[in-house]
Design an enzyme around this catalytic site. Structure first.
Site, PDB file in Angstrom:
ATOM      1  N   ARG A 183       0.844  -1.201   0.000  1.00 30.51           N
ATOM      2  CA  ARG A 183       0.000   0.000   0.000  1.00 30.51           C
ATOM      3  C   ARG A 183       0.879   1.251   0.000  1.00 30.51           C
ATOM      4  O   ARG A 183       0.508   2.293  -0.537  1.00 30.51           O
ATOM      5  CB  ARG A 183      -0.968   0.008   1.195  1.00 30.51           C
ATOM      6  CG  ARG A 183      -1.753   1.315   1.338  1.00 30.51           C
ATOM      7  CD  ARG A 183      -3.008   1.183   2.195  1.00 30.51           C
ATOM      8  NE  ARG A 183      -2.766   0.526   3.450  1.00 30.51           N
ATOM      9  CZ  ARG A 183      -2.191   1.083   4.526  1.00 30.51           C
ATOM     10  NH1 ARG A 183      -1.783   2.345   4.480  1.00 30.51           N
ATOM     11  NH2 ARG A 183      -2.020   0.397   5.624  1.00 30.51           N
ATOM     12  N   TYR A 207     -14.615  16.497 -16.940  1.00 28.81           N
ATOM     13  CA  TYR A 207     -15.096  15.116 -16.968  1.00 28.81           C
ATOM     14  C   TYR A 207     -16.215  15.014 -15.916  1.00 28.81           C
ATOM     15  O   TYR A 207     -16.058  15.511 -14.791  1.00 28.81           O
ATOM     16  CB  TYR A 207     -13.914  14.199 -16.618  1.00 28.81           C
ATOM     17  CG  TYR A 207     -14.275  12.747 -16.500  1.00 28.81           C
ATOM     18  CD1 TYR A 207     -14.561  11.992 -17.631  1.00 28.81           C
ATOM     19  CD2 TYR A 207     -14.335  12.120 -15.262  1.00 28.81           C
ATOM     20  CE1 TYR A 207     -14.896  10.648 -17.523  1.00 28.81           C
ATOM     21  CE2 TYR A 207     -14.664  10.788 -15.148  1.00 28.81           C
ATOM     22  CZ  TYR A 207     -14.948  10.055 -16.275  1.00 28.81           C
ATOM     23  OH  TYR A 207     -15.279   8.731 -16.167  1.00 28.81           O
ATOM     24  N   ASP A 236      -5.694  17.945 -15.850  1.00 27.51           N
ATOM     25  CA  ASP A 236      -6.018  16.577 -16.262  1.00 27.51           C
ATOM     26  C   ASP A 236      -5.568  16.432 -17.713  1.00 27.51           C
ATOM     27  O   ASP A 236      -6.124  17.062 -18.609  1.00 27.51           O
ATOM     28  CB  ASP A 236      -7.540  16.371 -16.126  1.00 27.51           C
ATOM     29  CG  ASP A 236      -7.984  14.961 -16.504  1.00 27.51           C
ATOM     30  OD1 ASP A 236      -7.280  14.300 -17.284  1.00 27.51           O
ATOM     31  OD2 ASP A 236      -9.067  14.538 -16.032  1.00 27.51           O
ATOM     32  N   LYS A 252      -7.271   5.228 -19.990  1.00 32.95           N
ATOM     33  CA  LYS A 252      -7.595   5.649 -21.348  1.00 32.95           C
ATOM     34  C   LYS A 252      -6.387   5.454 -22.268  1.00 32.95           C
ATOM     35  O   LYS A 252      -5.917   4.354 -22.411  1.00 32.95           O
ATOM     36  CB  LYS A 252      -8.086   7.101 -21.321  1.00 32.95           C
ATOM     37  CG  LYS A 252      -9.124   7.385 -20.210  1.00 32.95           C
ATOM     38  CD  LYS A 252     -10.448   6.707 -20.435  1.00 32.95           C
ATOM     39  CE  LYS A 252     -11.366   6.782 -19.223  1.00 32.95           C
ATOM     40  NZ  LYS A 252     -11.634   8.114 -18.728  1.00 32.95           N
TER      41      LYS A 252
END
Ligand SMILES: *Cc1c(COP(=O)(O)O)cnc(C)c1O
Length: 394
Positions: free
Chosen positions: A53, A111, A185, A210
């Site tokens: 983690r 988005y 972004d 993406k």
């Protein structure tokens, strides 16, 4: 050793050759040679791995590779943290660097998930977002001058669905003059086509789901920053404690995809341009939004800050909703799917698909008109993509 102990024990790794390809480190923790090594690593976590983690060798390798792509040729270095998704990259960045009372200045056409995250989740914890037109530089300056709690300018360029662009350099300068950070972004363009660090931004986020992966088989995100201290003490710290870490398998799939990024993006761009030119001439089409067409209102700005016009385009059908639905029903070759950036061509009609439940007035406010169709243009033979649209648009 007893049989049942032998089944339970790890086999020591005595191999003398290294793997040619990055292995997937499917391990939650790392063992120490002795207590002294354990103490050393706990004192300075960077010199070794402890727990996945916190950091994992597969994930770290992919994160640094993407950071290196974002700074390629710029003479600077950057530090990155990979996360479980694009959404968790955005939330981890904000959780790491902002506090209750701070505000974000952003645009309305983000988005959809990002807008919802900013409004409904961060709003609940006292981090408010002011949505404005980031194309109006004087307006942006006024916002900062009138509200000293604005600590971050968050932008997305190009943005859905019209591929509207904002001036990264000008916005970064305004943010910095007012003591705020600028975050962007960069999912739509990838560092191959747009390097926001060249214009001074502080943080870049991606949904690597993406174009960076490109094959539609993993969900992950990344936060990249230039300031090592902030990335380590604030962003990594937030990732570690909120637990938004990326899985090694998802990182590895992303790594696989990254190797062909340049080849894929070149083909996405060339295919999108010929499709845009075809659509622009089609009698059923009212307007085409593609940054490579001189008819796009942001064509000139895009050529200044991007190296290529990308694989995303949208177009408006003269026949409205009915024409949009009829076109989607006739599509044979392209795939009806609401994601983007995969190697195959994906097509959506937001008014009847992703935005069906959203009131028409709200939809229109965000540029999603009845006859709007969005295409993530793939890397197939362009004749097949054009042929499909040709037979679907009658
Ligand atoms: C998909 C997307 C996101 C969210 O990423 P996930 O990986 O789905 O969480 C954020 N920004 C943009 C521009 C996107 O296209």
């Amino acid at each position: 050793m007893h049989f049942d102990s032998l089944t339970a024990k790890e086999v020591p790794d005595n191999r003398t050759t290294k793997p040619h390809i990055l292995p997937i480190y499917a391990t939650s923790s790392f063992s120490f040679e002795d207590i002294d090594q354990g103490i050393e690593i706990f004192k300075n976590i960077e010199s070794g791995h402890v727990y996945s983690r916190y950091a994992n060798p597969t994930v770290d390798t992919v994160a640094q590779k993407i950071a290196d792509l974002e700074t390629h040729g710029l003479g600077t270095e950057a530090h990155a943290v990979m996360t479980s998704s694009g959404m968790s990259a955005i939330s981890t960045l904000l959780l790491g660097v902002l506090k209750a009372g701070d505000k974000v200045l952003s645009q309305a056409n983000l988005y959809g998930g990002t807008t919802d995250l900013l409004k409904s989740i961060f709003g609940q914890f006292g981090v408010e977002t002011v949505f404005t037109n980031l194309g109006d530089k004087e307006g942006v300056k006024r916002h900062f001058q009138q509200d000293s709690s604005l600590k971050m300018l968050y932008c997305e360029t190009p943005a859905n669905p019209t591929l509207a662009c904002v001036d990264i350099q000008a916005l970064t300068e305004i943010a910095h003059q007012n003591g705020a950070w600028c975050a962007i972004d960069n999912t739509f363009q990838t560092p191959y086509l747009q390097q926001p660090f060249a214009f001074g931004v502080d943080f870049i986020i991606h949904s690597t789901t993406k174009f960076l992966n490109g094959h539609g088989n993993s969900t992950a995100g990344i936060i990249i920053g230039k300031d090592k201290e902030i990335m380590r003490k604030k962003v990594w710290h937030a990732m570690k404690l909120v637990g938004t870490n990326c899985s090694p398998f998802e990182a590895w799939l992303t790594y696989n995809g990254l190797k062909t990024l340049a080849l894929r993006m070149d083909r996405h761009c060339s295919n999108a341009l010929v499709l845009a030119q075809f659509l622009e001439k089609h009698p059923a089409v009212e307007r085409v939004n593609y940054l490579g067409l001189p008819s796009h209102p942001d064509h000139a700005l895009a050529q200044r800050q991007m190296r290529g016009n990308g694989g995303m385009l949208s177009f408006e059908l003269k026949g409205g909703l009915d024409a949009g639905i009829a076109c989607m029903n006739r599509i044979r070759f392209c795939t009806l799917a609401p994601t983007l950036g995969d190697i195959d061509t994906l097509i959506v009609h937001p008014a009847s698909m992703s935005h069906l439940s959203i009131p028409k007035a709200v939809r229109l406010e965000n540029g999603i008109t009845d006859g709007l169709i969005r295409i993530s243009v793939g890397i197939e033979n362009p004749a097949d993509i054009i042929g499909d649209l040709e037979q679907a648009l009658v």
